[in-house]
Design an enzyme around this catalytic site. Sequence first.
Site, short mmCIF file in Angstrom:
data_model
loop_
_atom_site.label_atom_id
_atom_site.label_comp_id
_atom_site.label_asym_id
_atom_site.label_seq_id
_atom_site.Cartn_x
_atom_site.Cartn_y
_atom_site.Cartn_z
N GLY A 377 0.80 -1.22 0.00
CA GLY A 377 0.00 0.00 0.00
C GLY A 377 0.83 1.26 0.00
CB ALA A 380 3.87 -0.18 3.31
CE LYS A 381 2.96 3.56 -3.61
NZ LYS A 381 2.43 3.17 -4.93
CE LYS A 547 5.49 16.90 11.27
NZ LYS A 547 6.41 16.71 10.14
CD GLU A 581 -1.69 19.22 4.35
OE1 GLU A 581 -2.82 19.01 3.87
OE2 GLU A 581 -0.90 18.30 4.63
CG HIS A 605 -1.55 15.55 13.39
ND1 HIS A 605 -1.08 14.34 13.83
CD2 HIS A 605 -1.76 15.42 12.05
CE1 HIS A 605 -1.01 13.51 12.81
NE2 HIS A 605 -1.42 14.13 11.73
NE ARG A 731 9.84 28.42 10.75
CZ ARG A 731 10.61 29.50 10.66
NH1 ARG A 731 10.05 30.69 10.73
NH2 ARG A 731 11.91 29.41 10.55
#
Length: 859
Positions: A377, A380-381, A547, A581, A605, A731
């Site tokens: 999928g 995963a890749k 992060k 985004e 998140h 940030r």
Amino acid sequence: CLTAAARPCHLSSVPGMGVDRIVAASEADFTKKAAVHIASCIQRWQSTRPGCFVLGLTGTNGHIRRSRAADVFRALGASAGIDWARVIVFLVDERYGFDRRDESNDELVRQNLIAAIQERGSSFPDEHYIVPDVSITPVSECVGDYGRRLVAVLDKHGPPNLVTLGLAADLSVAAIFPEWYRALPDRWAAATSRSYGVLATETTRFEVPQRISVNLRVLRSAEMIVVFLGGACPVELLHNSSGVDISDMAMVDSLQESTPMTHEEPATLSFSHNVQPLRGAPLRKSKSSMERACDEILHQECVQQQKLNPPPTLARVKSADDAHMKRSVSVSGVDPDEENSPASPLSYVMKYCYVTVVHLHEDKDNHNSIVVFGCAGDLAKKKTIPAIFNLYKCRTLPTNVHIICCDDLTYHNDIRNIDDLWCRRLEQYLQPEGLNTDLHDFRELLRFSPIKLDDAAAMATLDGLLRGLSGGMRDNRIFYLAQPPFLFEQSVRSIRQHCWSEPHGWVRVIVEKPFGRDLASARDLSRKLAAFLAEQQIFRIDHYLAKTMVLNILTLRFANRELGRLFHADNVANVRITFKEDIGVEGRAGYFNNYGIIRDIMQNHLLQLLTLVTMEAPASLRAEDVRNEKVKVLKQIRPVGLDDCVVGQYEGYQEDPDIQKINAEKGHPSKCPTFATCVLYLDNERWSGVPLILKAGKHLEQRSTIMRLQFKKAPPNSLFGDQPQNELVMRVQPNEAIYYRVLAKTPGISSRAHEVRRTVLDLDLRKLEVGRPPEAYEKLIHDVLKGESHNFVRADEVEEGWRIFDPLLRQLEGDDAPLPVQYPKGGRGPLESDKLINSTGFRRYTKTGVEGLAQDDFD
């Protein structure tokens, strides 16, 4: 074959072949012990002899081996007690025709060894560094030039005192490749010439095909050779290349981890020269505990014997003709000069040299399997397996590990084996990340096992594969569920029933979000997982928690006491966390339309970021203590209602082909929000009354994630009058940074005392980075291997998060729910969002401190 003009060389010989080994318990230990050993050799030589120590260095192939060599070179350059003005360094091999400067061995040595020497303030003359001038063309001229300069140095200072070598998977050393010297009969003769020489060689297996290498005579004339083994180059290769069984070698150092390397004292390492001549012996996979105990006893006896009888200095036997030199018995019993192109040039070199093998210990007690369900999928890749590959490149995977790729072939008819998976899914995503050497070695760790979760035989086959790979060792298993959430229950049931390794190893399961789509489904999922797994076995991934900036929040707050006191309602006017985004839902519209921006981003998140900003100091940094404080904060946050929220949808969302299909099925336009602003309130003493603003949207003006604490405004009649509010900004992306907007005196000769302006105290975290910072998925998978759950979400965290947003989601998805406000692509979002944010007291300022909308969230 191109060989420089040379003179007969001087060979050193010892009675019988001497081989020692240094076993490193970890990569850091490898660096420490290898550097200390080389430094000890240089120091001992300089303390007893005049002149210059001649040191030959090799760069090896592949990112992993080169980074390991780089670490050793840097640690060596930082060592105290070496007179670098009395050391001459030459390159054993170099690349020719490379595309980037960092691909050269010259750059590898300059950026690590020489840079570390200079950082210590030591003197290292430029003329003492002998390297090929790769700007000379053609390669034959380059080889001739390097050969003449190198021979002149060796003629003046004598043969090399020590050279480093790496043994590659094809059994090559330096740039003497078996494929090269076996292609033409005269090449082996050139490589073993009786005179010092430099060769132009080629490889088809490793990066940068054209190479320059000293011949084997230069290597064999060295007093000492240090061979680096580690990672994908197991000690079995030493047996294959030279017939030497490493288990018979005298052990220089035990597996005890070295203490951290300090540079204030000269490096020392005790080792024994009392080594018996070796014979070829069958290679044993591992030793029993009794044999290992005997090894340790013998090692201690050797150390004690050395203290009583210090080893003599190695005698140098000089001769103008090889026929008159003192020979040792070869491993094979055949005169090495009569051998015809052996499997490895190392067998030719080792018969006359004193060799120390530094190798990374392979864990013979534990085997680790990383099993990826859904390997064919997208997740995963694109994320999971590339993250594992980068851990492999960074040398942070366990030494005994395999990656088992599993999927249901019913849904992927183009995948039937590991070759199909590699070529049709993985290679395009791994190729940009690694060199051919790294890709080849990593490919050897992969296995493929087709599964059906409801097929007991298929799952039993997977279990048999895992048991076979573990070979009777402790069988530790990680299962990464890169699958849709509706498969989680069936997956963990099959794992528990058919692929469970406890008590003969541990089992850990990684679960990807979403963790349900509302409070009821989240509780149902937790109940289903708990039926087969203990909470400490479940690792719920929220990649934002790994992060770099997010990992710094607790440090910023609680390691800097004065800053920590700012995080309080007495000082803070509002907290704002913004996610933007600049792309839409292209490629995942079907999934996104079922969840929306609140479920996809805000409920997980952004809420996790908010808990880290607002939580109290934990009792300790242990995982459970940190997560307890996060849950305590979540329990104190009021549920969100429509009055505290604005939702929007970017223009053109309804025109997406996938959305149009969904609309046709449902019979009405989608109300899925692609933008949301919510204002939360936390009812405790520290944050009472402070608006906590969460904003997330797609197709906005830029990509960024920012946390901002806006501090309270000074009274209008204060000393400096009406001034803009100070801000502490963290940030997260892009370009992680922390900066503090404060007021400072306006410079200039005519500036008055009350004239101030806004300025920034900036901490750019990129300046603190050493090497490539890990991606979030790399950090999280590494944490699972270590059993560390700090950066994962606990079941009660998930449920409390849904409790906060569940009432709002029911209102937004009811029959009488309001339509999302339309907003243009590339903008800031709906104007109604700005009005809601402004109503909380949040103010925007230009960079000079003037109030207004001129400044956006990306500074």
